[in-house]
Enzyme design. Structure first.
Site, PDB file in Angstrom:
ATOM      1  CD  GLU A 280      20.675  20.071 -26.702  1.00 45.14           C
ATOM      2  OE1 GLU A 280      20.155  19.604 -27.734  1.00 45.14           O
ATOM      3  OE2 GLU A 280      20.023  20.354 -25.675  1.00 45.14           O
ATOM      4  CE  LYS A 343      17.982  15.232 -29.084  1.00 46.29           C
ATOM      5  NZ  LYS A 343      17.468  16.621 -28.916  1.00 46.29           N
ATOM      6  CB  CYS A 394      18.055  17.729 -25.128  1.00 48.23           C
ATOM      7  SG  CYS A 394      16.868  19.066 -24.789  1.00 48.23           S
TER       8      CYS A 394
END
Length: 552
Positions: A280, A343, A394
């Site tokens: 990321e 995301k 994440c």
């Protein structure tokens, strides 16, 4: 003159009593401390059931508000240090608000356990089961509320090295939490009980619950032909919130790491990888809009002759909006817009700011988030070379459904792209523990790719290979086996959590019924009043002994 009859002493009370406050408060503190020690970086996983037992004993037979207070104490002791990495660069107040908010859920757990005490006193065998159900229900609520929840600190995430981790293959994180809390419930029943089932059998039962995990098959079963995967951990010029100011340097670090790997392949020092994973934020320069960024990534892909999964921040779709994405970059072709994952769960107060005016009063650091991140609406299933990657970005690894959706949509491997440059090594290791659980839960070879570490590969039994250091560049390569099989946990989906949470609600309803009956009947209701009568010495002794026995 008539002499007054001598007063007859009242018989000693046999009403169940809680532990004294001078004992219960230190036990609540110890519950929070032992739970903290069960998590990375300490990894004393066997203390998790001990923590559950301590809190259960501290709140038993207390009023609900007292149980809430003791649970809150345990939560503050646990979440404060566990989430300390959130205050490294944003100041104290946001950290305090976060860990206090999380602790409130442990307070509610304590209140619920205290409220349900009459059920335990009437049916003592329910104590381990009730304890386990309430823990699952508490985590189910905390995983969703508020603003989509924050699942950090689930009991299941402390079990990376424990045999109980294997239960994830049967029912995911909720079942692991249930088993750990069940063992804790057996421990408190063993410590409290003096009659009925012998203490040694209850304690042995707690050990047996954990040991049964060794019998749960894990490994994912047969798979396809192995593929060679490389992780490039480029590192950043400096840790902290200002790493974004060096975004071109971060991109160059990952380009250079990939080019160096290609050089080792050319000289025969390393085998050719089939695909490469960048973390990321490896390109916070939008390669759609910046020709120099696009050229740099193309140089890396062309040199390694393999597709690269790039963690990129993309502008749009609207003004002052951005997306946190994983995009596939093909050698000789460049960006493939059809292979992109956005995301789905941006982090509130970090990637987007709800209630911005109010949030600014708490910390002016919110103004660093000038553009709110927009959520994606599809799972991260990305074809890359000979396999399909399930991409999770994440903190999304903490959410059951987001990870599961990639597997049910066809992912053969799991990849977690993350950026730990704004935190510290403890946060990275807590996150790696979640990857370990997901690998077991879904029977998938998995990996975690971080900008600064910790990166590494995780097998379907939860073991970690080629773990990198923190705040250092590194490149690691391994053969991973894509799989299409589905574990029982994958097939059951939300059902274990729904059923266990529903049973927790049913247990509280049963406790409410018992309380209501006690309230309306009262002690001795429906019986003829008895004349005062002094108990014999043996009776008084027995009753007092019984009271002491019940109170532990």
């Amino acid at each position: 003159m008539v002499e007054a009859a001598p007063e007859t002493p009242a018989p000693p009370s046999t009403a169940p009593r809680p532990l004294p406050g001078r004992v219960a408060v230190p036990m609540a503190v110890a519950a929070g401390l032992t739970q903290l020690l069960a998590f990375p970086r300490y990894d004393l996983w066997w203390l998790a059931p001990v923590s559950v037992a301590l809190l259960a004993a501290a709140v038993h037979r207390r009023r609900a508000r007292a149980g809430f207070g003791l649970g809150l104490i345990a939560g503050l002791v646990f979440f404060g240090p566990l989430l300390e990495w959130t205050n490294l660069h944003t100041g104290m107040l946001p950290w305090v608000l976060l860990f206090v908010a999380e602790s409130l859920f442990i307070g509610l757990l304590g209140a619920a356990a205290a409220y349900a005490s009459p059920l335990v006193d009437r049916h003592r065998w329910t104590w381990p089961l009730l304890t386990a159900l309430l823990w699952v229900g508490q985590e189910a609520a905390r995983d969703r509320l508020p603003f989509g929840g924050f699942p950090w600190g689930r009991l299941a995430f402390s079990q990376g090295d424990a045999p109980t981790l294997r239960f994830a293959a049967l029912g995911g994180a909720p079942l692991v939490t249930f088993v750990v809390a069940l063992a804790g419930g057996l421990l408190v029943a063993a410590a409290w009980r003096r009659r009925g089932v012998p203490t040694v059998l209850l304690a042995a039962g707690a050990l047996a619950v954990a040991a049964v995990g060794l019998l749960v098959p894990v490994g994912g079963g047969a798979g396809d032909k192995p593929v060679r995967v490389a992780i490039v951990q480029g590192n950043v010029p400096r840790l902290g919130l200002d790493f974004n100011a060096q975004r071109r340097a971060v991109l160059e670090n990952h380009v250079n790491g990939t080019v160096e790997l290609a050089g080792r392949v050319t000289t025969g020092q390393e085998r050719q990888p089939d695909l490469v994973i960048w973390p990321e934020n490896s390109s916070d320069v939008d390669p759609f809009l910046d020709p120099e960024a696009a050229a740099a990534i193309s140089r890396a892909a062309d040199s390694i002759k393999a597709p690269i999964l790039v963690g990129a921040v993309l502008r749009g779709p609207g003004e002052n909006e951005v997306r946190n994405a994983g995009v596939v970059w093909l050698p000789g072709q460049g960006l493939d817009e059809s292979r992109m994952y956005v995301k789905q769960h941006p982090v509130p107060f970090a990637e987007y700011i709800p209630l911005r005016t109010i949030a600014r009063m708490v910390s002016k650091e919110v103004d660093r988030v000038r553009s709110d991140f927009v959520a994606g609406d599809a799972p991260g299933v990305l074809p890359m070379g000979p396999t399909t990657i399930g991409d999770v970005i994440c903190f999304e690894v903490a959410y059951d459904g987001i990870v599961r959706d990639t597997v049910t949509a066809g992912a053969g491997l799991l990849a977690v792209q993350t950026n730990n440059a704004t935190f510290d090594e403890s946060e990275a290791r807590q996150q790696l523990a979640m990857v370990r659980l997901r690998a077991v839960e879904h029977g998938r070879d998995s990996l975690m790719a971080s900008t600064v570490g910790v990166s590494g590969f995780v097998r379907p039994d939860g073991s970690v290979e080629q773990e990198t250091g923190f705040n250092t560049p590194g490149v690691v390569v391994a053969d991973l086996t894509p799989r299409a099989t589905r574990t029982l946990a994958t097939q059951l989906g939300y059902w274990p959590e729904m059923v266990l949470s529903g049973l927790a609600v049913a247990a509280l309803v049963a406790a409410a019924v018992i309380r209501r009956r006690r309230l309306h009947s009262g002690p001795g209701a429906g019986q003829a009043p008895l004349a005062p009568q002094a108990p014999t010495t043996s009776t008084a002794s027995d009753e007092a002994g019984g009271t002491r026995s019940e109170a532990g």
